[in-house]
Enzyme design. Structure first.
Site, PDB file in Angstrom:
ATOM      1  N   ASP A 199       0.831  -1.195   0.000  1.00 13.09           N
ATOM      2  CA  ASP A 199       0.000   0.000   0.000  1.00 13.09           C
ATOM      3  C   ASP A 199       0.872   1.254   0.000  1.00 13.09           C
ATOM      4  OD1 ASP A 199      -2.267  -1.593   0.112  1.00 13.09           O
ATOM      5  OD2 ASP A 199      -2.433  -1.476   2.294  1.00 13.09           O
ATOM      6  N   GLU A 200       0.294   2.352  -0.417  1.00 17.28           N
ATOM      7  CA  GLU A 200       1.046   3.599  -0.565  1.00 17.28           C
ATOM      8  C   GLU A 200       1.798   3.990   0.707  1.00 17.28           C
ATOM      9  OE1 GLU A 200       0.226   8.239  -1.947  1.00 17.28           O
ATOM     10  OE2 GLU A 200      -1.419   6.791  -1.869  1.00 17.28           O
TER      11      GLU A 200
END
Length: 214
Positions: free
Chosen positions: A55-56
């Site tokens: 995830d970012e």
């Protein structure tokens, strides 16, 4: 210029880096700016191929292929869940029980939120262990048996202890508590080398004190 991404392992076929927070691995619709694939390709002077996603906001060990042959082998490795993936999460409460296994079906809704569903969904399994108390919360090690989107975040939220900073999955800040991102770190990645078959075992220390041993 942004700082160089830390390389944890590199050979002719496989690259593992310490992913920084706030960086997309691959381009996303509606998002501007360079993604990690672009940054690494420029930094290393060669094409890198994404085979593994974080995830970012998640930091830590992230693998890339450096040629097509390796991509096929690594795609199979992550698809078949043969890689060992250990994460450190700062949970906002102590899980009960403090160690165990969460197994459920997960399904992504039209709003982009992944939820536990009683019937159907994609099977998701997370093994977890509480390592240390952190105030009202805890440092929790999570090992993925499967690798679904947002899996650890959803499973810890389902236990009533969402990851600190994860407003998408139930985090509510307490007074004087400020987390600028989701406090999740890919601590260890172990897999078979895509060409030689040799064991590759890489780990990296989290930059944030809350995501490391006292």
């Amino acid at each position: 210029m942004p700082p160089a991404v830390t390389v944890l392992h590199r050979d002719d076929h496989l690259l593992i880096v310490d992913k920084p927070a706030g960086t997309l691995v691959v381009p996303a619709e509606g998002r501007a700016g360079p993604c990690l694939v672009d940054v690494l390709s420029k930094q290393l002077g060669q094409r890198v191929i994404a085979v593994h996603r974080l995830d970012e906001d998640t930091t830590g060990c992230l693998a890339f292929a450096l040629d097509e042959r390796s991509r096929a082998a690594l795609d199979a490795c992550f698809r078949d869940h043969t890689a060992t993936r250990d994460y450190l999460a700062l949970a906002t409460a102590v899980p009960s029980p403090e160690a165990g296994c969460i197994e459920s079906g997960l399904e992504e809704g039209p709003d982009g939120v992944v939820r536990v569903v009683r019937r159907g969904g994609r099977r998701a399994v997370t093994h977890y262990q509480t390592l240390a108390r952190r105030g009202r919360g805890a440092l929790v090690r999570c090992r993925l048996e499967t690798g679904r989107r947002n899996q650890i975040r959803v499973h810890l939220a389902a236990l009533g202890c969402p990851v600190a900073g994860d407003r998408k999955y139930g985090y509510r800040p307490r007074p004087r508590e400020r987390y600028e991102r989701v406090m999740l770190h890919s601590w260890r990645l172990q897999l078979a080398h895509p060409v030689t078959g040799d064991d590759v075992d890489v780990s990296c220390t989290a930059r944030e004190p809350d995501l490391g041993p006292e």
